[in-house]
Design a protein around this motif. Structure first.
Motif, short mmCIF file in Angstrom:
data_model
loop_
_atom_site.label_atom_id
_atom_site.label_comp_id
_atom_site.label_asym_id
_atom_site.label_seq_id
_atom_site.Cartn_x
_atom_site.Cartn_y
_atom_site.Cartn_z
N ALA A 261 77.51 14.56 37.95
CA ALA A 261 78.49 14.41 36.89
C ALA A 261 78.02 15.07 35.60
O ALA A 261 78.80 15.66 34.87
N GLN A 262 76.69 14.96 35.36
CA GLN A 262 76.15 15.59 34.15
C GLN A 262 76.30 17.11 34.23
O GLN A 262 76.67 17.77 33.25
N VAL A 267 79.64 22.04 32.77
CA VAL A 267 80.67 23.02 33.14
C VAL A 267 81.93 22.77 32.33
O VAL A 267 82.55 23.69 31.78
N PHE A 268 82.29 21.51 32.23
CA PHE A 268 83.50 21.14 31.49
C PHE A 268 83.40 21.62 30.04
O PHE A 268 84.34 22.21 29.50
N ASP A 338 83.08 26.67 43.84
CA ASP A 338 83.34 25.40 44.51
C ASP A 338 82.37 24.31 44.07
O ASP A 338 82.76 23.15 43.88
N GLU A 339 81.09 24.69 43.89
CA GLU A 339 80.10 23.67 43.44
C GLU A 339 80.47 23.16 42.06
O GLU A 339 80.40 21.97 41.79
N GLU A 340 80.86 24.09 41.20
CA GLU A 340 81.21 23.68 39.85
C GLU A 340 82.42 22.75 39.86
O GLU A 340 82.48 21.77 39.12
N ILE A 341 83.37 23.08 40.73
CA ILE A 341 84.57 22.23 40.82
C ILE A 341 84.18 20.82 41.30
O ILE A 341 84.64 19.81 40.75
N THR A 345 84.73 17.51 39.11
CA THR A 345 85.48 16.39 39.68
C THR A 345 84.73 15.08 39.50
O THR A 345 85.32 14.07 39.09
N GLN A 346 83.41 15.10 39.79
CA GLN A 346 82.59 13.90 39.61
C GLN A 346 82.66 13.43 38.17
O GLN A 346 82.82 12.25 37.87
N TYR A 347 82.54 14.38 37.26
CA TYR A 347 82.56 14.05 35.82
C TYR A 347 83.91 13.43 35.43
O TYR A 347 83.98 12.39 34.78
N LEU A 348 84.99 14.08 35.88
CA LEU A 348 86.33 13.60 35.50
C LEU A 348 86.59 12.19 36.02
O LEU A 348 87.18 11.36 35.34
N MET A 349 86.12 11.93 37.27
CA MET A 349 86.37 10.62 37.85
C MET A 349 85.66 9.52 37.08
O MET A 349 86.06 8.36 37.12
N GLY A 350 84.60 9.90 36.36
CA GLY A 350 83.87 8.90 35.58
C GLY A 350 84.47 8.65 34.20
O GLY A 350 84.00 7.79 33.47
N LEU A 351 85.48 9.43 33.82
CA LEU A 351 86.05 9.28 32.48
C LEU A 351 86.99 8.08 32.44
O LEU A 351 88.17 8.18 32.74
N LYS A 352 86.43 6.91 32.11
CA LYS A 352 87.26 5.71 32.06
C LYS A 352 86.88 4.93 30.81
O LYS A 352 85.70 4.73 30.55
#
Lengths: 355, 622
Positions: A261-262, A267-268, A338-341, A345-352
């Motif tokens: 996620a980090q 990347v984000f 694909d790795e970056e995506i 994705t991991q990072y975005l899913m943690g945005l809560k």
């Protein structure tokens, strides 16, 4: 022709039966879930009732004519009647009376639904008690800004139940229209001016609908007009306040926890943050808010308003948004492996902001 | 002029139609061109319904779907419904008032060719980079944002064909005011003539609003003006106003002549004078007048505010009153009559309840506060298809069967006609009735797909099945036309046997000069009056004399062709250097053609009395 007449009556009886409630409770205007929708539903029932009355009268005359006045012999010449003043007065005056019955509640409701005076009081007396949401419609996504609470979110509109919520509506590219069918009629988001109206959300009905109402864009705006959905979470006031407080607590972008996620966050920050903010503060100007705010992305019900929010769909969306929303403004703005995506994705899913 | 009856080669026939100024031949041109566009629009409708048959369908792409929906609406309104009505107006109105032709035969031809070239131009967009995709309403913010030349095709194509419509409207106004036969007072005119008259007045006042809107749009897109660009002081809501100031009267431009056709059919096949004739006329005029006062009911959700919304809501409701008067007058025309269920009469009879269903939802839509729910949903789609198909298209199908013998001299097959009728009627209600509920259940209009699990599946599937019924009905109609044309059984003056108005007092098809001697009109339903007194023909109002006729002309074709070429130039000027010269050449063709028309004396010709007598001796009928 006799059959035709009877056949015409059947659907009309069906109208009355069906108006009583059809469609899905999260989407149907026939299952009103708030004061505005209720006013509108009552008007629908009133007008339908009057109109069914008119149709019944026409149908009776129609059937009588079809049955009684068929040609029996080729030689018959019916009496040539010019008209009848009595009859003509009857079918002029009765419709006028019916229309008066309909016009009075129409005018009254039209003014009531347009009453946003409580919003304007704010300007004179500082903060107003009324909850105001600025809705900004963009090509295929929605932004919801709470000016008094100073937070911005996107795609999922969070509102308290049991009180009037006031809306400022506008569009930033082309004209759209803001519509939550079970909660109330639509209002256009123009490019030229701000439109204002109010809605009220009913808690019981919200629970029946599963906590979520569907919102739609109701004005043709381009290829993905059909997919420009949003969701409405209607919460009790206390839960709403808690959500606002949790949102306000996020002043810095939340640091990702796991290693992937980090990496994703990095990347984000390089590729995505130019359009997508991950803090809820509404300090950036509108023009710079080019994509949906993602602060609370992990809690969103859907990805891009249409796909179920899970890892697979996020990845698919990031790989080829064009496939899911043709004509969207995100396609081609970034180039990720694909790795970056996977990492993003991991990072975005943690945005809560809330667990 | 016995050339009329001579056999001609194919080339000569084509040249004849390219240059004709005869209202009856122009009617046939309108019928063929309008029929072609009607089938095209129908195919587009089938694409729409197939795409929406199941959720998440990918029969067509999102962008293409928007092009199809735009072209379906635009084609059906501008290129199918109106031209087909013009076909019947041209074929019948001059006969109904006992006129030699329309007032301006040359302009009549020009009107047709402008419409035709405008329509062809608009449809060429399919092959030249994509059709317009902003809906037939083409709201400004979206249409300015639309890429490619689609919207340019829309603006230029409609501008050209709109000019043709305006010319046609003016022509009918002048014709009906000036060219009525002796004794044909206003209050003796058949209802189809009356409704044509009022619809023409609506065209005169409504189309300029569209012209202005389209000019603004064209200049914004092609020449960099900013009428609708709000960042440069423009305003997109202005387009909505201009469009609907035209667009609402347009509904009445379509539906009033439809009312006229039905009034004549109902009266004819009930063998009864139209009940409450003067209140029918009054209601027609009142609908035409009120039609201009209600355009903002298309804009209740635009944010005009409660005062405007309330006023337009009440004004809209008011239209229900004259429309209701008409419905009851039709019912009471049949009441006490002697109804014969011919194919046209079946359409007329089915029209009454179908149109009532469309009318009552119209009143429901007028309830502004409730309209916030209906607006831009399938409820509205259902409503206007009930009005346009239940009113206008049924009248076109009725008119096709009813006037076919008068236009072509042979009857369409009644058995096949009734098959078409039942298939079409069932398909129509199957397709559109359920759409009311789809709209209320939350389905917005103009969506290229819908997602599963929103409760919209069954309704959409039923609707698609209905559409196929209508498609089959149209195919049966085409088959009917083919086989009856091949058989070509000739009929007399009054093939239905119940004709009441002047067009049935003349041979089918009429000679090119119409009535040899202008008929004397002695009351409403002039031919019926004579028939009831045992006469076979109208009493002439004048002695037999020379008849002055206009010459054919190729100039209308050239004027329209020039604008067609110029439109390409104007559009491609932005991309290519050759655009500007093509624009200039096209305008030059048009202006030179107009110049030739202005300086060349064209006095027409006379048919001499002797030739007319000659005709009669050979057994020709006048």
């Amino acid at each position: 022709m006799k059959r035709l007449g009877k056949w015409r009556l059947l659907p009309l009886l069906a109208v009355v039966a069906l108006l009583a409630g059809c469609g899905e409770p999260f989407l149907s205007a026939l299952q009103p879930a708030g004061e505005v929708a209720q006013i509108q539903y009552d008007l629908m029932v009133l007008s339908t009732a009057i109109m069914v009355g008119v149709i019944v009268v026409v149908a009776i005359i129609f059937i009588l004519v079809m049955v009684r006045f068929r040609r029996k012999s080729e030689d018959e010449i019916p009496k040539q009647v010019e008209g009848s003043h009595t009859l003509e007065i009857i079918w002029t005056v009765i419709p006028i009376l019916l229309l008066v019955v309909l016009a009075v509640p129409t005018v009254s409701a039209t003014f009531k639904l347009a009453d946003v005076s409580e919003m304007d009081q704010k300007a004179e007396e500082g903060e107003s008690e009324a909850l105001i949401v600025n809705v900004r419609a963009n090509l295929y996504w929605w932004e919801f800004e709470y000016p008094n609470e100073e937070i911005v979110t996107s795609q999922d509109l969070i509102v308290p139940t049991g009180e009037k919520v006031y809306f400022n509506l506008k569009a930033s590219d082309v004209k759209h229209s803001f519509w939550i069918p079970p909660v109330g009629g639509k209002m256009d988001t123009n490019t030229d001016n701000v439109n204002k109206f109010w809605l009220e959300f009913d808690q019981t009905k919200a629970d029946e609908a599963g906590g979520i109402f569907y919102g739609k864009c109701a004005e043709l705006c381009g290829p993905s007009h059909a997919l420009m959905d949003f969701k409405v979470k209607a919460l009790p006031r206390a839960e709403f306040d808690q959500w606002v407080a949790d949102m306000q607590n996020v002043t810095e972008p939340v640091q990702a926890e796991t290693a992937t996620a980090q990496a994703g966050q990095e990347v984000f920050n390089n590729s995505c943050i130019g359009c997508h903010a991950v803090t809820p503060a509404n300090t950036t100007p509108e023009q710079a808010r080019m994509g949906p705010n993602l602060t609370d992305f992990g809690n969103r019900t859907l990805v891009a308003g249409i796909l179920e929010n899970n890892e697979e769909n996020i990845k698919n969306w990031l790989k080829d948004p064009e496939e899911y929303k043709p004509g969207n403004k995100m396609t081609g703005k970034y180039n990720l492996s694909d790795e970056e995506i996977d990492a993003v994705t991991q990072y975005l899913m943690g945005l809560k902001v809330q667990e | 002029m016995s050339t009329y009856a001579q056999k001609k080669g194919v080339g000569a026939v084509i040249w004849d139609y390219l240059t004709t100024v005869d209202h009856k031949k122009i009617a046939i041109l309108y019928l063929i061109a309008g029929g072609f566009f009607f089938i095209l629009g129908g195919l587009e409708a089938m694409v729409i319904r197939i795409q929406l048959a199941i959720p998440d369908n990918n029969f067509v792409s999102a962008g293409f779907y928007n092009e199809v929906l735009t072209m379906h609406g635009t084609t059906m309104i501008f290129l199918a419904a109106m031209p087909l009505l013009f076909a019947f107006m041209n074929a019948i109105v001059p006969l109904q008032i006992g006129a030699r032709d329309v007032a301006f035969p040359f302009l009549n031809s020009l009107g047709f060719w402008l419409f035709f070239f405008g329509g062809v131009f608009l449809n060429l967009s399919w092959f030249l980079g994509g059709a317009p995709d902003a809906g037939w309403t083409s709201y400004a913010s979206l249409s300015l944002a639309s890429e490619g030349h689609g919207i340019d095709f829309y603006a230029l194509g409609l501008q050209i064909s709109g000019a043709g419509t305006l010319i046609a409207g003016i022509n009918f106004l002048v014709t009906i005011i000036n060219m009525r036969a002796p004794g044909m007072t206003y209050m003796r005119m058949p209802l189809f003539t009356w409704t044509t008259f009022v619809a023409s007045a609506l065209i005169l006042f409504a189309f300029p609003a569209l012209t202005v809107g389209l000019f603004f749009m064209m200049f914004d897109r092609l020449f960099g003006s900013n009428f609708f660009d709000h960042t440069m002081g423009g305003n997109t809501v202005i387009w909505e106003h201009l469009f609907w100031i035209f667009g609402h009267p347009e509904v009445y431009i379509l539906v009033l002549p439809a009312f006229g056709i039905f009034s004549d059919i109902i009266s004819t096949f009930s063998r009864k004078r139209l009940f409450g004739y003067s209140s029918m006329v009054f209601a027609t005029v009142l609908i035409g007048f009120l039609g201009f006062m209600v355009w903002a009911h298309h804009m209740f959700t635009t944010g005009l505010g409660p005062i405007a919304n309330a006023i337009f809501a009440v004004a809209t409701m008011a239209i229900a009153v004259p429309t209701g008067i008409k419905i009851f007058n039709w019912l009471f025309t049949m009441w006490g009559g002697s109804i014969k269920f011919t194919t046209p009469m079946m359409y007329a009879v089915a029209f009454v309840p179908s149109f009532v269903a469309g009318g009552v939802t119209g009143v429901m839509l007028a309830v502004a506060a409730a309209d916030y729910q209906y607006h831009d949903t399938y409820f509205v789609v259902a409503h206007f298809h009930y009005v346009i198909i239940g009113g206008v298209v049924l009248s076109l199908l009725a008119g096709t069967h009813y006037y076919w013998p008068k236009m072509f001299g042979t009857m369409l097959d009644e058995f096949l006609g009734k098959i078409t009728f039942w298939l079409f009627l069932i398909g129509f209600h199957l397709t559109f009735f359920i759409q009311h509920f789809l709209g209320l259940m939350g389905m917005p209009r103009r969506i290229f797909t819908f997602l599963p699990n929103q409760g919209l599946e069954i309704g959409n599937l039923v609707s698609t099945i209905g559409a196929f019924f209508m498609a089959v009905a149209v195919i049966v109609l085409l088959w009917n036309i083919v086989i009856t044309s091949v058989k070509n059984v000739k009929v007399g003056n009054d093939p239905w046997g119940d004709g009441r108005t002047l067009e049935w007092a003349i041979s089918s098809p009429p000679p090119f000069y119409n009535f040899k001697q202008l008929p004397l009109v002695r009351g409403l339903d002039a031919y019926w009056i004579e028939k009831m007194e045992g006469k076979k023909e109208m009493t002439p109002a004048e002695p037999l004399g020379d008849i002055h006729m206009p010459n054919s002309s190729f100039i209308p074709f050239m004027i329209s062709l020039g604008l067609f070429i110029a439109a390409f130039g104007a559009m491609y000027r932005v991309d290519y250097a050759w655009g500007l010269p093509v624009l200039v050449v096209g305008m030059a063709i048009t202006l030179l053609s107009m110049l030739v028309r202005s300086i060349k004396d064209d006095h027409g010709f006379h048919i001499h009395k002797e030739d007319l007598i000659d005709d009669k001796d050979k057994g020709g009928k006048a």
